[in-house]
Design an enzyme around this catalytic site. Structure first.
Site, short mmCIF file in Angstrom:
data_model
loop_
_atom_site.label_atom_id
_atom_site.label_comp_id
_atom_site.label_asym_id
_atom_site.label_seq_id
_atom_site.Cartn_x
_atom_site.Cartn_y
_atom_site.Cartn_z
N THR A 195 0.87 -1.18 0.00
CA THR A 195 0.00 0.00 0.00
C THR A 195 0.91 1.23 0.00
OG1 THR A 195 -0.17 0.04 2.43
CG2 THR A 195 -1.87 -1.21 1.22
N LYS A 226 14.09 6.77 3.76
CA LYS A 226 15.03 5.72 3.35
C LYS A 226 16.33 5.82 4.16
CE LYS A 226 13.18 5.44 -1.32
NZ LYS A 226 13.14 6.14 -2.62
N GLY A 257 5.73 6.72 -13.23
CA GLY A 257 5.49 5.87 -12.05
C GLY A 257 6.59 5.94 -11.01
N LYS A 291 7.58 2.12 2.86
CA LYS A 291 8.66 2.71 3.65
C LYS A 291 8.20 3.17 5.03
CE LYS A 291 8.99 4.42 -0.36
NZ LYS A 291 9.10 5.27 -1.55
N VAL A 293 14.49 0.67 -0.14
CA VAL A 293 15.61 1.56 -0.47
C VAL A 293 16.24 1.07 -1.78
CG1 VAL A 293 17.83 2.50 0.30
CG2 VAL A 293 16.06 1.97 1.99
N ASP A 299 10.83 11.38 1.37
CA ASP A 299 11.08 10.00 0.94
C ASP A 299 12.55 9.64 1.17
OD1 ASP A 299 10.24 7.56 -0.74
OD2 ASP A 299 11.96 8.33 -1.84
N GLY A 315 10.44 2.66 -9.86
CA GLY A 315 9.83 2.17 -11.11
C GLY A 315 9.20 0.81 -10.90
N1 HSE Z 1 9.07 7.88 -5.07
C1 HSE Z 1 10.19 7.04 -4.84
C2 HSE Z 1 11.39 7.58 -5.60
C3 HSE Z 1 9.86 5.65 -5.26
O1 HSE Z 1 11.20 8.44 -6.47
O2 HSE Z 1 12.53 7.19 -5.33
C4 HSE Z 1 10.86 4.61 -4.86
O3 HSE Z 1 10.96 4.49 -3.47
#
Ligand code: HSE
Length: 344
Positions: A100, A228, A210, A129, A156, A224, A325
């Site tokens: 999700t 990570k 994506g 994450k 990650v 994000d 991706g």
């Molecule tokens: N949105 C994240 C990125 C997806 O662009 O790295 C992968 O975790």
């Protein structure tokens, strides 16, 4: 032959990436890993929910969703309408694939899904994450106490080996510092801007491909990458850092002239995540940095990501590869399933 009975919680870009690879690699799983799989349920807020302990037709479910049709059009026997938690409790799955969306405030709903699956003695593979960044210690202890695996390779660097590398090949080393480009969307945007594309057009492109989160502010504001970096800090350096504790700046205020000006001076702007030890604590920072072309991370362009691990024995070890991706992230899950399969 061992059998994975999979329950998908979430069937978005990443879940479908895994589904596609499972179908493509079914023979490899059988011949190389002695592993069969069936999918006993799929629950998704948008597409609906189908479950059948005998197995549902994954190719059919995938093609329905790819053509924009919900599971209402799935015309084979299946229980309908189970919520995610009901499906976790009521299907005979031995692995829950939790894919999700990421929520970095409280990890929900993924955190509750993962807790419940582990509590019931099911293995978990996730790319979510939020739960790993916020509750790794709790979840890893819970998995250990139930004798099941909690796998999160794709959290990650998507399918590029990060935890498979560090927790296996580098397992006896001490990681003293980590430095990396951990977000594909922002690295893609910065690379496009170097070609003169505007920030907004580059972001739209990253969304279309994506790469971006459902809420792209998580990418561009550095959340994000911070999540990570927390996962790396907590898993590899025994830290206890939450995304909200991270000193963080994103790329939202980067202008074309900032980026192109850097290039003209032989530099590149990169959103860098840094994790280091200081006074008995593990610290994390995410910020745009100007780095020289000679820096190994300067050559990492587009949706590629990279991490340099500074270790006590090998010195610096760097991995570079896809960071986001559909197929790369689906591949991380496939790898997690193979590892879970070896424990069945
Ligand atoms: N949105 C994240 C990125 C997806 O662009 O790295 C992968 O975790």
């Amino acid at each position: 032959m061992k059998e994975l009975s999979l329950l998908f919680i979430g069937f978005g870009v990443v879940g479908r990436g895994l589904a596609e690879l499972l179908l493509e690699k079914a023979e490899v799983l059988r011949s190389r890993f002695d592993l069969n799989f069936k999918v006993v349920g799929i629950c998704d807020l948008k597409w609906g929910s189908i479950a059948n302990d005998e197995g549902i037709d994954l190719a059919k479910a995938l093609s329905l969703v790819e053509s924009g049709r919900s599971f209402d059009s799935y015309d084979l026997p299946a229980r309908r309408g189970l919520s995610a938690l009901e499906a976790i409790r009521e299907t005979r799955s031995n692995v829950v694939v939790e894919v999700t969306w990421t929520n970095l405030e409280n990890g929900e709903p993924g955190l509750t899904h993962i807790r419940e699956a582990l509590r019931l003695g099911k293995h978990v593979a996730t790319t979510n994450k939020g739960p790993i960044a916020l509750a790794y210690r709790e979840l890893s202890k819970l998995a250990e106490s139930r004798g099941v695996k909690l796998k999160f390779e794709g959290t990650v660097l998507s399918g590029t080996p990060t935890f498979n590398l560090t927790l296996n090949c580098l397992a006896a080393l001490k990681v003293n510092r980590v430095r990396g480009i951990l977000n594909g969307t922002t690295n893609f945007i910065l690379t496009e801007m170097e070609r003169g594309v505007s920030y907004h057009d580059a972001l739209k492109k990253a969304q279309k491909l994506g790469y971006a989160e459902a809420d792209p502010t998580l990418d561009v504001d550095g959340w994000d990458a911070a999540a990570k970096a927390c996962i790396l800090a907590n898993v590899l350096m025994d830290g206890d850092v939450k995304p909200r504790d991270v000193e963080r700046r994103g790329i939202r205020d980067m202008s074309l002239s900032d980026v192109l000006g850097a290039v003209n001076r032989g530099l590149r702007v990169k959103l860098l995540a840094e994790v280091w030890r200081e006074g008995g604590e593990v610290k994390v920072r995410v910020s745009p940095k100007l780095i020289p072309q000679s820096d190994i991370l300067a050559g990492v362009s587009g949706v590629l990501n990279a991490i340099t691990f500074e270790t006590d024995v090998l010195g610096e070890v760097t991995v570079i590869g896809a960071g986001a991706g559909r197929r790369p992230t689906g591949y991380a899950l496939l790898n997690d399933l193979i590892s879970i399969g070896s424990a069945l």
